[in-house]
Write a protein that holds these residues in place. Structure first.
Motif, PDB file in Angstrom:
ATOM      1  N   THR A   1      34.730 -44.236  68.916  1.00 43.67           N
ATOM      2  CA  THR A   1      35.371 -43.626  67.741  1.00 43.67           C
ATOM      3  C   THR A   1      34.524 -43.763  66.482  1.00 43.67           C
ATOM      4  O   THR A   1      34.668 -42.966  65.569  1.00 43.67           O
ATOM      5  N   GLU A   2      33.692 -44.813  66.415  1.00 44.81           N
ATOM      6  CA  GLU A   2      32.870 -44.951  65.215  1.00 44.81           C
ATOM      7  C   GLU A   2      31.503 -45.519  65.566  1.00 44.81           C
ATOM      8  O   GLU A   2      31.340 -46.208  66.579  1.00 44.81           O
ATOM      9  N   ILE A   3      30.535 -45.220  64.701  1.00 44.31           N
ATOM     10  CA  ILE A   3      29.179 -45.734  64.855  1.00 44.31           C
ATOM     11  C   ILE A   3      28.786 -46.511  63.603  1.00 44.31           C
ATOM     12  O   ILE A   3      29.275 -46.242  62.521  1.00 44.31           O
ATOM     13  N   ARG A   4      27.918 -47.519  63.806  1.00 42.32           N
ATOM     14  CA  ARG A   4      27.533 -48.420  62.713  1.00 42.32           C
ATOM     15  C   ARG A   4      26.020 -48.429  62.494  1.00 42.32           C
ATOM     16  O   ARG A   4      25.392 -49.482  62.512  1.00 42.32           O
ATOM     17  N   PRO A   5      25.403 -47.289  62.279  1.00 38.58           N
ATOM     18  CA  PRO A   5      23.954 -47.304  62.082  1.00 38.58           C
ATOM     19  C   PRO A   5      23.591 -47.925  60.729  1.00 38.58           C
ATOM     20  O   PRO A   5      24.373 -47.853  59.772  1.00 38.58           O
TER      21      PRO A   5
END
Lengths: 358, 358
Positions: free
Chosen positions: B223-227
């Protein structure tokens, strides 16, 4: 006591540090050296004051910002041992510093001498010049026989050449290499002093590095030494035989935050606390008295290898980590947590010159 | 324009950075991911605001100090993606943060859940918990099938389990490794989501790293990405194929201070500016558009190898250095010097969360 600090945090054992300061001063007295400690290792005014109180003649700085911070704190004899290039605001900053303190700066080329003289405007005689020569490290520094011409060029522009300095950076790989580098250093400084004499300039200052080579610097040409790391010590210096385990005065307190992988726990000290000094083979730091070695670092994670199961601290345990190289540690933190070997008190000293890189 | 700054200094090309922010947001929109950038890369409130303005749902922090700095600046949705251990003052600090902002913290073990619940006193429901699972990096993170038990333990103590996260740190060695790590990540997160479902808890948040793997994260579970690194880019990401040369938005301006050694000049950027990211073989940074590579670093000296004589900048010349790894750069400086590709303006943004390591 240390269990109460928020980790990661740099812990200084003040009694061990004071012993290191006093021992270096005693060694220098035996050999008739002035001590001018390099403040890059601690960047802390309180520690600089202790070094002066123990007998240091002044301090060594690595850049204009460090010199400014210590000058503002009342240090009045500063050697910026770097071939500084006075562009941007640095020319004016050097001139301001030279008005308020005895300031020496390094040069290794004619263009820098011209730029420094221009920066000093009508007061070039307020700035002392120390010519940097190379003794085999192949870093900065003119050839020793060129020192006289550079000193003369400085004098012609009204600057005040006072001597020569070098750094035996090639002496960091064992006792023999340290001894050879110290001999190279003596030879290069001797040549440089003669080169100045050849143009009629007396080298009042003949300045040598460094913690690992200082004990071999005994030729008599040297007038001052600029050790930095001796104040804290580290694993690199123990490997070189330049300090013992119980002379190490700084460690990083870290907390175990995860322990799912066999023979490994994760500490909350990574590269942002320890910097990436070491290698995956050699490790990045150790827990003293154990076989535990930091085998990898991410930014906020230290992979502590704990082979054999003898020492496997649980989640929440605080452990001390001794770094490979102490100099890059202090700049990662706002303050040092100061205690002693008995753990009797906790104080905090700011890392005053942190972040002043230009 | 950049010639006027005091070196060493980190220079940000704001137009290139904004393109990076917008491109990541566009990619995420295509795949229906929320973007929650990791602020460890920049530690700069202004850049965090631009990420939110572009559509990020909130930010990711690596420690309590970073979360506090961004919360104080008005960021109200913060994920502390770390298996935090709330000892010392950290328990109270987390509770204070959880009162003023939507705060999620990572956990990977039962002891930390107990400690966090204790720290939250009578308001455990203000703290959201995201269970960290390992997907093959062998760092922190519980086995994916254990995620449900941990989420349940958190719920029993009144904390609010909202999902799972992982970090595919083993995907940093080429396109194939990135793709495989992304597949491992999808598999681990899928197992973890099922594990939560098995104890009756819905994983609203299924959160994945990282800049090098994000393009391969397409299974639908995430659901989410943390780049983090995407905002600036660096040489490591160009080597991985995760960014192009002209997407690099940060370099370190450095001045040539010495040039006595053939095929080498010395820059005033060493480990205290660049950190020791790289190796003597691979180098520690490059001057773009040339063959010049930093082949060694001391603290204030960068040894720039300039083979062949095509590019040999003279003393006083300012050159841009692109680092191998951008994340450890910003913490070395008080502020970022912000300009654009045309060099039309210079601004300064503070590195707000610098030094907040615990």
């Amino acid at each position: 006591m240390v269990e109460r600090v928020d980790t990661p945090a740099p812990i200084v054992l003040v009694d061990v540090m004071q012993d290191n300061i006093d021992r270096m001063q005693g060694f220098a007295a035996q050999h008739n050296f002035d001590v001018r400690p390099h403040v890059k290792t601690h960047k802390c005014v309180e520690i600089g004051r202790r070094q002066i109180a123990a007998g240091a003649v002044g301090i060594t700085a690595g850049n204009v910002g460090e010199a400014e911070v210590f000058a503002a704190a009342g240090f009045d004899d500063i050697f910026l041992a770097y071939p500084v290039w006075p562009a941007g605001t640095k020319g004016n900053r050097i001139r301001r510093l030279a008005r308020s303190t005895r300031l020496r700066v390094g040069v290794d080329n004619a263009a820098a001498i011209e730029a420094l003289a221009d920066a000093m405007k009508d007061e070039p005689d307020r700035l002392q010049i120390v010519v940097e020569v190379d003794c085999g490290a192949r870093r900065s520094g003119a050839p020793p026989e060129a020192a006289g011409d550079l000193a003369l060029a400085a004098r012609k522009r009204g600057l005040v050449p006072v001597g020569v300095f070098t750094y035996p950076g090639h002496g960091s790989s064992g006792r023999d290499a340290r001894e050879r580098a110290a001999q190279d250093q003596d030879a290069a400084l001797t040549t440089a002093v003669r080169s100045l004499a050849g143009v009629g300039i007396t080298a009042e200052v003949v300045s040598a590095g460094s913690t690992p080579t200082v004990e071999f610097s005994t030729s008599g040409v040297i007038t001052e030494i600029r050790p930095g790391e001796y104040v804290f010590g580290d694993l690199n210096n123990t490997r070189l035989g330049a300090c013992t385990d119980d002379q190490i005065a700084l460690f990083v307190a870290a907390t175990v935050v995860s322990d799912w992988v066999p023979d490994q726990v994760i500490l909350d000290a990574g590269t942002k606390a320890l910097s990436r000094e070491g290698s995956n083979e050699r490790g990045y730091g150790r827990v003293p008295g154990t076989k535990a070695v930091l085998s990898r670092l991410n930014e906020y994670h230290g992979f502590l290898a704990v082979p054999g199961g003898e020492f496997r601290p649980g989640v929440g345990t605080v452990v001390p980590v001794v770094p490979n190289h102490v100099c890059p540690i202090v700049v990662n933190f706002e303050e040092l947590i100061v205690t002693d070997s008995a753990g009797t008190s906790l104080r905090r000293w700011p890392v005053d010159a942190r972040g002043f890189l230009s």
